[in-house]
Every structure is written in C-alpha cells, then in structure tokens.
Design an enzyme around this catalytic site. Structure first.
Site, short mmCIF file in Angstrom:
data_model
loop_
_atom_site.label_atom_id
_atom_site.label_comp_id
_atom_site.label_asym_id
_atom_site.label_seq_id
_atom_site.Cartn_x
_atom_site.Cartn_y
_atom_site.Cartn_z
CB VAL A 1 -0.99 0.01 1.19
CG1 VAL A 1 -1.96 -1.15 1.10
CG2 VAL A 1 -0.26 -0.02 2.51
CG ASP A 2 4.83 3.29 1.98
OD1 ASP A 2 4.26 4.38 1.85
OD2 ASP A 2 5.88 3.15 2.62
CG ASP A 3 6.14 0.79 -3.54
OD1 ASP A 3 6.93 1.28 -4.36
OD2 ASP A 3 6.52 0.18 -2.53
NE ARG B 1 4.70 7.20 2.28
CZ ARG B 1 5.50 7.62 3.25
NH1 ARG B 1 5.41 8.85 3.70
NH2 ARG B 1 6.40 6.81 3.78
#
Length: 658
Positions: free
Chosen positions: A397-399, A470
């Site tokens: 999920v960060d990317d 993020r």
C-alpha cells in the site's frame, strides 16, 4: 487551517534568494531527469550490509558454481566496508555485528583470503570476543548448518509441516508477513532435507567458535522480549523429539505443499517475493530436491539472484532487492514539483517525461492477480503496485499510495482508472485498528515474534504510522466524500501512535524524522488544523532536534535505543524530510525551515546532487538496514522546489498529500 502568510517575499530573511533557489532547483532537476530510463522509469541502487554479498558468495560455494572474477570483486567490496572495530556493521559507521561478521569472514575465506591476514585476524578476534559464532542469529546459524559447520539442532525447530496448517492455526505461515512467508517456505524444505553444501574448496570456519559446535549445550539464548520467549524455548525442546514421529507420508505431503506454495510465486526473473533471501533459499531448495540446474525453474531462480548484482568495475555487491516502482514514484513527485515553477520549455519537457513515467507505472499496476493479501480479503479486487519490477503476489500500500498521488497530481484522464483501482484496494486494505500495514491486513499476532526462530523480531507486518500516513495522504488528496470515515479511522490511529516527545516512529525510513514528516503531510492533506496539539507537538519536536548548522540528521542507532532524531552530522535526506514536514503544516517561513533550506542550498554539489553516506532506511529494526541511493536526490529537490513554489504564492498551504 492555519495559513502562514507572514512573509510575501519569495524567500524569508536568512534563506537563499529567489535566483539562487531557481539555480539549485534547475541543477537538481537536470541531474535527476538525466537518470530517467528511456521507457520512463527511474531505478537507483539499493544497498544493505555485508550479509547479502557474503551470502551470495556462500551460495556459489554451496552450489559449486563459483565465478572467481566476480568473487574477487565482491571481496574488494567486503574489505572496504569492514569496520574499525574489526568486524562488519549493519549500516555505515555502525557498531560491530556478530552475524554480519561471521558471514563476511566466511565469504572472504571462501574467496581465498588468508585467515592470518590482518583484516581476517581482526575479524576473527572480534567474533571470539563477542562470544563466538555460536552467538550469531538464527539465519546465520541456518547458513552454518547448510555448510555442516554446526549441527542442525543448533537451529530452532521449524518443521516443514507448518505448510499444512490452515489460516486459522496460530502458527500458520498465513499469520506471518509476506517476507517471512517467502523466506520460510523454501527454508523449511532445506531444514527437512538437511543438504550439505558442496563446498568444493573445503572451506570451514571452526576457528570462529569459542565452544566447539558439537559441545554447545544451549543454542537458543534470546533475545527474549517477554516471558513468552522462555515458554517457546521449552516448546522448542519438547517438539524436537516428536518431529521424528511424523509419518513419512505426512512429511512428504508437507514438502510438496511448500513447493506448491513457491512455484506459482516464482515470479520469473524477479524471483520469489523479489527479495534475495527467499530467492537464494529457492535456488538451494531446488538443488536439494534434485532438480537439475538446467530445469527452467532452477535456471530462472538462479538468474533472478544474479540480477541483483551491482558491478562497479573494481568491486561488486549484491542488492537485497530492487526498487523501481518506489524510485519512479518518488522521482516523479520531485520532478513535478521542480517543473511546476520552471519556464514553459522545461515545464513541457517535464510533463512529457512524467507522462512517460505514468505510462510505465500504469503498465506495472497489478490488476489480475489476487496475491497473499487476499487470504484476508477474498472479495477485494487487486489494484496495487509492488516495490520491484514484478512481484504480483505482493503489492504494497505504501508504493500504491505514492504512485497514486503522483498520477492524481498529473490531472491526466489516462490515469483515472488506475487511480480508482488503487483507491478501492487501499480502502480495502485498512486494518481493524484504523492503520495500514505494508502488505497485509491485521498481520499483528505479536506472540509469533517471541518464538526462537523470530530472534529478529520482524516476523509480522502490523500497521505503522508512516504507511498509514501515506494511505491517508492519498485518500485525502483524492477527496472522495465516501472515504472520509476511512480517513478518520486512520487519523485516530495516528493520534494514538504519537510518541511522548511529539514524533512518530518511522518503520520503513530512518526514523523519527521520517515518520514525523510522513504523518504531518497526512494531517495537512486530511485538513487537520495546523494548530491541533498533535501538530504543534510534532513541530516543536522537529525544531528541538535541528542541528546547530541548520540541518537535521538521524542515524540507525535510533532503532537501537539511541536518541530520537539525532546524529553526529546533518544529512540531505533527513533535512529534506524535516523541512517538508514543517512546510506541510504552514511553517514555510519558520526560521527552522529557512535554516534547513539554507543548509540544503549550501551542500548541493557541482553535479546538482547531494552527497550522503549513512543508511537512510530499514528492513528490520536492529537487524537489517538499507541505503536508498536515490533518497539524496529525490527529497532535497522536492524540499527546495516546494519552498521555492510556496514562496511565489500568497498561500503557504500544500494542497496535496505528499
């Protein structure tokens, strides 16, 4: 929301003037733009410690696939990064680490270094002074067992029958993180088959043991994080004799289950999980199973490991993985920020380059594979991005949030479907406590971190502040009303997770400065008041850790009990994170921000870049650290360009989430 408009000039007193700012941005913009690949993506080196290149050497000797010229160059690298303490640290200028030193010493001895050479003698003495190789960590002991240097009972009990456990079973691999799952599956097969390395040169390291391995009475000596560590040690002792009672048919069924788990996830040239330990274990597993090297599975697995090598001509090292999606997302944000204030020619060129990057990114979005995350969310449609070129079973999920924000900022209808798929996936990946983990949902059975195998303390992927921030930033930037309850749950999680000093822990970047920057961006995007006590405390903390020269620095020591947000020198990445955090909450003209920008201006080199030696990220706190070679370029450019851009408007508000 507080709108800091104290000054209307393009730069506050004491900071670089408008012309100087423009020159800094142009130089950095050109330097970063020049590193974009023809197809639109960016990728920079990702460096870890000595363990990965050392393990690669040992892998060649396990297989008897020795490339002497390559190993000679790896030897140059390993000798260069040896510490003054005689051993090898886990990060630049770090303290002695026994496990890294055992592996590096063994690798150099395999390469052909004389054990009586001064650097080898210093390393050996350091290992012995710290209790000997018998005190190295679990993964090192598994490596030593594969070479016959220690008995297999020197490793924790990890029966391959774990692969047969259902999701509901506490010790199921489905309750572990993605990286643990992919590393463990082939390792369980190796532990079951107990192959011995070919080791064609007969290299051994018994001289690294204080007590001969066959006389060591207690291989499991912590670190214990609670009384459960002692309980699980007893469980380990009870299990050892019972493993022999498992029927052969069940044993073979479990090995097959492990292979059946691995093979759909082999991931081509990008490898199992797209991370070195899982990939190397897979190579050894196939050899142990008797699969010929010419078999397409074994051949591709070997090639995937080799693809991680970085050759600088005179020296070579092996990366733990590669980071093209992450690098492209971050570079894109920096380039967009810089290009938005440039003259029309540069703006158009930047737009064209970012359009190419967006096209490349859209082609990497995972839309048709339900990865391991789906075990908890079977009805959720995929829509994320992975960290590496291909890792379809393991998007994060960060990317996804970083890429989604970039595509959204471009305001291009061609990105609309990709953004919406990403939005739905991220909403569906929220954990029950309101936060987000990186790869899984509710992957937080902390008791598992107390088993003897988990001496690294990173068997899980629980929600963290930086990843949660993020996701909030992305959803808030999109501004869909139906997402507001999701955002509010995330904000409640962040509020509860703030440290007493006002900072936030940075799970994936070093460390409290990184975490605090991430959260402040999210709070701003979610329209939390800049006067909110949570924000004010964070701002005061950032001011309190600013160094006398105007910059900020933080070392990996902060993961090991060191002071939050402090280091012996100021660093470009850390300084950029701090000023970006301050600007996100209306402090563009704060003296601390101005001094930070002045530090960045002063330390830009003639190539338009910034120099940075210390590591700036983490794989597993206290165990495995990372250096993103692109961070010293992305973040200072983003910070200076944003400072310039905010100075040319009447508002000091940042209207997007990154």
């Amino acid at each position: 929301m507080l709108d800091d408009t104290t000054h209307s000039a393009s730069s506050a007193p004491g900071g670089p003037g408008a012309d100087e700012l423009e020159k800094i941005v142009r130089r950095a913009h050109a330097a970063l733009g020049g590193k974009q690949n023809e197809d639109g993506h960016w990728v920079f080196e990702l460096e870890a410690d000595a363990t990965i290149p050392a393990e690669y050497v040992l892998l060649e000797h396990f297989l008897d696939r020795i490339d002497e010229d390559l190993e000679r160059k790896i030897g140059v690298y390993l000798r260069r990064i040896q510490g003054e303490h005689g051993g090898w640290p886990l990060y630049h200028d770090g303290e002695f680490n026994i496990s890294a030193t055992v592996k590096a010493y063994y690798a150099l001895k395999c390469i052909g270094d004389d054990p009586d050479a001064p650097h080898m003698k210093r390393a050996r003495e350091a290992v012995l002074d710290h209790g000997g190789a018998e005190r190295s960590n679990v993964f090192t002991r598994f490596q030593l067992a594969l070479f016959g240097e220690i008995p297999w009972h020197g490793t924790p009990v990890m029966p391959v029958e774990l692969m047969l456990l259902k999701r509901s079973a506490f010790f199921s691999v489905w309750n572990m993180s993605y990286w643990s799952r992919t590393v463990i599956a082939p390792l369980l097969v190796l532990a079951a088959l107990r192959p011995v390395a070919i080791n064609p040169r007969g290299v051994h390291v018994q001289e690294l043991f204080v007590t001969p391995p066959d006389q060591v009475k207690d291989w499991i000596r912590g670190p214990y994080r609670s009384r459960w560590g002692h309980v699980f040690k007893v469980v380990d002792q009870v299990l050892r004799p019972t493993i022999k009672l498992v029927p052969k048919k069940t044993h073979q069924k479990a090995i097959k289950a492990a292979v059946d788990f691995i093979e759909p996830r082999l991931n081509g040239i990008d490898g199992l999980g797209a991370i070195y330990p899982a990939m190397a274990n897979t190579v050894m597993m196939y050899r142990a199973l008797g699969v010929p090297d010419s078999d397409p599975r074994a051949k591709t697995a070997w090639e995937s490991v080799q693809a991680l090598l970085v050759d600088h001509g005179d020296e070579v090292y092996c990366q733990p993985c590669v980071s093209p999606i992450w690098d492209t997302g971050l570079a894109g944000h920096a380039m967009m920020e810089a290009g938005s204030g440039a003259n029309p020619i540069e703006a158009e060129a930047t737009k064209a380059n970012l359009t190419k990057a967006a096209e490349w990114l859209r082609g990497r979005q995972i839309l048709d594979v339900k990865g391991d995350w789906a075990i908890n969310k079977p009805d959720l449609e995929p829509g994320g991005w992975a960290f590496q070129y291909r890792n379809d079973y393991y998007p994060d999920v960060d990317d996804t949030a970083v890429v989604g924000m970039l595509l959204h900022r471009q305001n291009d209808p061609a990105n609309a479907e990709a953004i919406e798929r990403a939005r739905k996936w991220i909403v569906g990946m929220q954990s029950t406590n309101g936060g987000w983990g990186a790869f899984d949902i509710d992957n937080d059975k902390d008791l598992l971190n107390h088993i003897p195998f988990a001496d690294h303390g990173a068997l899980l992927d629980p929600p963290t502040a930086d990843v949660t921030a993020r996701c909030i930033s992305f959803l808030a930037q999109l501004g869909n009303p139906e997402d507001r309850p999701v955002i509010e749950r995330g904000l409640a999680y962040l509020r509860s997770d703030q440290e007493k000093d006002g900072s936030w822990f940075g799970r994936w970047g070093t460390n409290y400065i990184y975490g605090t920057w991430s959260v402040l961006c999210a709070l701003n995007a979610a329209e939390v008041s800049h006067d909110d006590p949570m924000v004010v405390r964070a701002v005061e903390w950032l001011r309190s850790v600013q160094r006398p020269d105007g910059g900020w620095g933080e070392g990996c020591e902060s993961y090991e009990g060191g002071l939050h947000g402090q280091y012996k020198e100021s660093l470009p990445s850390q300084t950029a994170w701090a000023v970006l955090g301050l600007m996100a909450v209306g402090r563009r003209d704060d003296p601390a921000t101005v001094r930070g920008i002045a530090w960045l201006a002063k330390h830009q080199n003639d190539n338009g870049e910034w120099d940075e030696q210390p590591y700036n990220a983490v794989g597993f706190p206290k165990v495995f650290y990372l250096k993103y070679h692109g961070y010293r370029q992305f973040f200072p450019l983003l910070a200076v360009a944003r400072y310039r851009n905010l100075g040319s408007t009447n508002s000091r508000q940042v209207s997007f989430g990154f």
